[in-house]
Design an enzyme around this catalytic site. Structure first.
Site: not given
Ligand code: ATP
Ligand code: MG
Length: 339
Positions: A119, A202, A205
């Site tokens: 990040k 990965k 969002k």
């Molecule tokens: P950010 O980019 O702001 O970190 P994010 O999409 O990674 O957003 P988080 O809020 O960090 O979302 O994670 C929320 C949940 O979603 C966690 O349990 C994380 O492991 C899961 N998660 C996030 N991205 C993925 C992905 N690409 N595949 C599977 N699980 C995911």
């Molecule tokens: Mg995340």
């Protein structure tokens, strides 16, 4: 409370740092609903707004995204009579225990967190101190409830391991058996949904381009367009999973199909092996629309009823506080605070 018999309790959270993606749905929320329905567990699900501000959030966006995450959980089947659903800022114990844990965790441990490196990129001097320290707050989120099980995607496994390190060091340093050893719960084909444009990253969002992710609120045309443009290699789909080796983009689309249809990649290849992407991608888009459309329709209804959403989160926060307060008080007591 000094010798708690650790009952199976689930805690998990999502940051309101943008619109939710298919990765959040398959990797997190969908499995949260399954755990809610399993009578073994007490389930606590949190919109972790205090984690979102580790990177800049426009205040209006933060409020909207907080409600959107809550709406997504409810629309996906989180039932506030069965699970505790709330947003983190309503329970001050998270920040308090987060500070105490930032005094337990070691800088060397934080330096090993790969997500910080991802990040922060080359920008390590300019990012917030919170982004660096957030795994200590995440440990507090979990241990404030003595949670024993944390369903997360693969990307969060290292942070749950850090939570165990913090619990073990606290217990050791103070000579208590107070915090439980939390287990990460990671299973299923879509535990790491990858970016549609780059199979080595990965899906997130907060990722740069909207084309790299499927948002839970995307309409049918957008979903079809994004899958159509998703990067793949020119070869046809293989007939067995060995054939997915070194084909990260192909593997990702097949895992997504498997996750959505609740089967294994091998089952998907039994149906589509030998076919070209021109046949598979539209089938995948159709499946994604079929699964997401009812959820996004209910999300939209809830987002038009913010008072209903806020009342649910407020009530959830009250129930969460009832569990958290004695655990936090005991933590202060163990450490010798005069309060
Ligand atoms: P950010 O980019 O702001 O970190 P994010 O999409 O990674 O957003 P988080 O809020 O960090 O979302 O994670 C929320 C949940 O979603 C966690 O349990 C994380 O492991 C899961 N998660 C996030 N991205 C993925 C992905 N690409 N595949 C599977 N699980 C995911
Ligand atoms: Mg995340």
């Amino acid at each position: 409370m000094t010798d708690p018999t650790f009952t199976p309790r689930v805690f998990s959270g999502i940051k309101p740092s943008g619109g939710l993606t298919l990765g959040n749905y398959l990797g997190a929320i969908k499995r949260w609903v399954e755990m809610q329905e399993d009578p073994t567990y007490e389930t606590i699900y949190c919109v972790v707004d205090m984690h979102a501000v580790t990177v800049w959030q426009d205040p209006a966006d933060l409020s909207r995204a907080t409600r959107e995450v809550a709406a997504a959980m409810l629309a996906s089947g989180i039932d506030p009579t069965k699970s505790i659903l709330f947003n983190q800022a309503r329970v001050p114990g998270h920040a308090e225990l987060g500070w105490l844990f930032s005094c337990v965790a070691r800088v060397g441990w934080m330096n090993r967190m790969t997500q910080f490196k991802d990040k922060a990129g080359k920008n390590t001097e300019k990012v917030s101190l919170g982004l660096y320290a957030y795994p200590a707050l995440m440990a507090a989120d979990i241990l404030l409830y003595h949670a024993t099980h944390v369903p997360v995607g693969e990307d969060q496994k290292q942070h749950v391991e850090l939570t165990r390190d913090i619990a073990a060091k606290f217990n050791h340093d103070y000579g208590v058996d107070f915090f439980p050893m939390t287990e990460p719960v990671i299973e299923g084909p879509a535990m790491r949904v990858m970016n549609l444009r780059d199979g080595s990253k990965k899906m997130s969002k907060s990722g740069e381009s909207d084309m790299e992710r499927i948002n839970m609120l995307d309409d049918a045309d957008t979903i079809a367009k994004k899958f159509k443009k998703a990067r793949t290699d020119p070869a046809a789909l293989p007939t067995d999973i060995e054939g997915l080796k070194d084909r990260p983009e192909a593997k990702n689309l097949i895992d997504i199909y498997a996750g959505l249809s609740e089967c294994d990649a091998a089952d998907v290849l039994r149906d589509f092996g030998g076919e070209g992407w021109g046949k598979f991608k539209p089938a995948l888009a159709e499946l994604a629309v079929e699964k997401l459309a009812p959820v996004s329709a209910e999300m939209k209804r809830l987002l038009d009823a913010p008072d209903e959403l806020d009342a649910i989160m407020k009530q959830g926060a009250e129930r969460a506080s009832e569990i958290a307060e004695p655990i936090l008080s005991r933590t202060f007591e163990i450490m010798g605070f005069v309060r």
